[in-house]
Design an enzyme around this catalytic site. Structure first.
Site, mmCIF file in Angstrom:
data_model
loop_
_atom_site.group_PDB
_atom_site.id
_atom_site.type_symbol
_atom_site.label_atom_id
_atom_site.label_comp_id
_atom_site.label_asym_id
_atom_site.label_seq_id
_atom_site.Cartn_x
_atom_site.Cartn_y
_atom_site.Cartn_z
ATOM 1 N N GLY A 32 -36.576 -33.620 25.625
ATOM 2 C CA GLY A 32 -35.469 -33.024 24.899
ATOM 3 C C GLY A 32 -36.006 -32.134 23.794
ATOM 4 O O GLY A 32 -37.103 -32.354 23.289
ATOM 5 N N CYS A 80 -41.179 -37.891 18.654
ATOM 6 C CA CYS A 80 -40.563 -36.590 18.391
ATOM 7 C C CYS A 80 -41.651 -35.525 18.416
ATOM 8 O O CYS A 80 -42.725 -35.707 17.826
ATOM 9 C CB CYS A 80 -39.863 -36.599 17.032
ATOM 10 S SG CYS A 80 -39.034 -35.059 16.602
ATOM 11 N N LEU A 81 -41.362 -34.411 19.083
ATOM 12 C CA LEU A 81 -42.349 -33.344 19.168
ATOM 13 C C LEU A 81 -42.707 -32.777 17.800
ATOM 14 O O LEU A 81 -43.791 -32.229 17.621
ATOM 15 C CB LEU A 81 -41.840 -32.225 20.076
ATOM 16 C CG LEU A 81 -41.630 -32.601 21.547
ATOM 17 C CD1 LEU A 81 -41.055 -31.425 22.314
ATOM 18 C CD2 LEU A 81 -42.922 -33.080 22.177
ATOM 19 N N HIS A 88 -31.141 -33.625 14.869
ATOM 20 C CA HIS A 88 -31.868 -32.415 14.474
ATOM 21 C C HIS A 88 -30.905 -31.291 14.093
ATOM 22 O O HIS A 88 -31.153 -30.547 13.138
ATOM 23 C CB HIS A 88 -32.777 -31.936 15.609
ATOM 24 C CG HIS A 88 -34.114 -32.611 15.655
ATOM 25 N ND1 HIS A 88 -35.041 -32.514 14.632
ATOM 26 C CD2 HIS A 88 -34.681 -33.390 16.609
ATOM 27 C CE1 HIS A 88 -36.117 -33.198 14.958
ATOM 28 N NE2 HIS A 88 -35.935 -33.737 16.145
ATOM 29 N N HIS A 100 -30.764 -38.170 19.310
ATOM 30 C CA HIS A 100 -31.954 -37.704 18.607
ATOM 31 C C HIS A 100 -31.864 -36.202 18.366
ATOM 32 O O HIS A 100 -32.094 -35.718 17.254
ATOM 33 C CB HIS A 100 -33.202 -38.054 19.420
ATOM 34 C CG HIS A 100 -34.483 -37.654 18.785
ATOM 35 N ND1 HIS A 100 -35.394 -38.550 18.272
ATOM 36 C CD2 HIS A 100 -35.024 -36.425 18.570
ATOM 37 C CE1 HIS A 100 -36.434 -37.895 17.770
ATOM 38 N NE2 HIS A 100 -36.234 -36.600 17.939
ATOM 39 N N GLU A 101 -31.503 -35.459 19.420
ATOM 40 C CA GLU A 101 -31.415 -34.005 19.284
ATOM 41 C C GLU A 101 -30.230 -33.579 18.417
ATOM 42 O O GLU A 101 -30.321 -32.621 17.660
ATOM 43 C CB GLU A 101 -31.317 -33.349 20.664
ATOM 44 C CG GLU A 101 -32.466 -33.638 21.600
ATOM 45 C CD GLU A 101 -33.815 -33.312 20.988
ATOM 46 O OE1 GLU A 101 -34.801 -33.945 21.383
ATOM 47 O OE2 GLU A 101 -33.897 -32.446 20.089
ATOM 48 N N GLN A 118 -36.233 -27.047 16.164
ATOM 49 C CA GLN A 118 -37.615 -27.494 16.399
ATOM 50 C C GLN A 118 -38.515 -26.369 16.894
ATOM 51 O O GLN A 118 -39.735 -26.548 16.949
ATOM 52 C CB GLN A 118 -37.631 -28.649 17.389
ATOM 53 C CG GLN A 118 -37.103 -29.941 16.787
ATOM 54 C CD GLN A 118 -37.216 -31.079 17.762
ATOM 55 O OE1 GLN A 118 -36.430 -31.170 18.680
ATOM 56 N NE2 GLN A 118 -38.203 -31.931 17.579
#
Length: 279
Positions: free
Chosen positions: A129, A177-178, A223, A219-220, A134
Site C-alpha cells: 500500500g 511502513c515504507l 497518512h 494505515h494509508e 509518502q
C-alpha cells in the site's frame, strides 16, 4: 499504508466486499512484472506478542454516520499533482508526512500517470500500500494491492476516501511502513471499515473492507490525515522502537542540514482521534 508487512503464507480470502458487483479494477492502467510487494506481518506466522494494555491510546471509537463529504478540504491544483518520475519514498520525520492533503477534483491523464508511478514504486520497495504524501505529493490518493505482487490480486485506487463507519472489534497486528524503513511494531485497529471514495475516473462508490484490506486502508488513510503509525501505538510498544525513530531523525538532520521537525523524545501523547483522525 505505504505500509510494509511480512505476508509469508498469510491466508487472504475475501479481498473486498462491495455494495454491488466488485471494486473497480485499475489493473488496465498498469504494466505487469514479477516484482513482489509486502506490507504487514501476519501474527499467524510469528510468536504472539504481548497484548498492549487496555488503555492503548489513539483508538478509533466506533462511530456511525461519519460524513463521507470532503467539502472542508482544499482542492488540489494541477501544480499540486505535478511530479517527476521516478518517485521516491518520503521518510520520517519529513514534514511532508504531516502536511494537509488536498482533495482531487481533476481525473485526467496526469492522475493516471501518478497512479501508475505509485504502484511502480510500491512494488519496487516491497510495499502492499502507498499514499500520495509518502511520495511527496500532498493530495488525497492511495493505492494498494493486498497480495503484494504485480500481476496478481487486485490493484485498488482510492481517491478522496472517507470513512462511513467501523467496527467496535479491535485487532492487534504487526505493521511496518515504507516511510519508516526496517521498523515494525504492533498497532491496534478496527477489524472492519466501510468507506466511500472515487475511482480513477471520478466515479463514487461505497465498499466494506475487512481483514488485511481493512488494515491497509486504515494505515494509508491515516497518512492522508497526517497521522503516522506510531501515533496509534501504546507507550510500551512505542518505547520498543524509540531508538530506531531517533536514528531516522538524525538521518534527516544529516541529510538536510536542518533540525528535525519533530522528535520522539519530546512528543506529547496524542488523544484518541474519532473518525480516523477527524475530530
Amino acid at each position: 499504508m505505504a505500509c510494509k508487512t511480512w505476508l509469508h503464507s498469510f491466508s487472504f480470502v475475501p479481498i473486498l466486499h462491495r455494495r454491488s458487483s466488485t471494486l473497480p479494477a485499475m489493473s488496465h492502467l498498469l504494466t505487469r512484472s514479477s516484482q513482489s510487494g509486502r506490507l504487514f506481518s501476519s501474527s499467524a506466522n510469528r510468536p504472539s506478542p504481548p497484548r498492549p494494555p487496555p488503555t492503548t491510546p489513539v483508538h478509533a471509537q466506533a462511530k456511525r454516520g461519519f460524513s463521507s463529504k470532503n467539502d472542508d478540504v482544499a482542492v488540489a491544483t494541477p501544480e499540486d499533482v505535478r511530479f517527476e518520475a521516478p518517485l521516491k519514498i518520503v521518510e520520517y520525520p519529513d514534514p511532508i508526512l504531516r502536511a494537509k492533503n488536498k482533495r482531487i477534483d481533476s481525473f485526467d491523464d496526469n492522475l493516471q500517470k501518478l497512479v501508475h508511478e505509485m504502484f511502480d514504486v510500491m512494488y519496487k520497495t516491497d510495499g502492499i500500500g502507498l499514499s500520495a504524501p509518502q511520495v511527496g505529493i500532498n493530495v488525497q490518493l492511495m493505492v494498494f494491492n493486498p497480495v503484494g505482487e504485480r500481476g496478481e490480486g487486485e490493484e485498488i485506487v482510492l481517491v478522496n476516501p472517507r470513512v462511513y463507519k467501523y467496527s467496535k472489534k479491535m485487532v492487534l497486528f504487526n505493521e511496518g511502513c515504507l516511510s519508516f524503513p526496517g521498523i515494525y511494531a504492533d498497532v491496534v485497529r478496527p477489524e472492519t471499515v466501510k468507506i466511500d471514495a472515487r475511482d480513477i475516473k471520478g466515479a463514487r462508490f461505497t465498499v466494506s473492507l475487512s481483514d488485511l484490506p481493512a488494515r491497509v486502508f486504515q494505515h494509508e488513510f491515516d497518512h492522508l490525515q497526517g497521522i503516522l503509525f506510531f501515533d496509534r501505538m501504546s507507550d510500551e510498544v512505542l518505547d520498543s522502537i524509540r531508538t530506531e525513530l531517533q536514528a531516522l531523525e538524525k538521518k534527516y538532520e544529516e541529510k538536510t542540514g536542518l533540525a528535525s521537525p519533530e522528535r520522539i523524545e519530546t512528543r506529547q501523547r496524542k488523544k484518541a482521534a474519532a473518525g480516523f483522525g477527524k475530530s
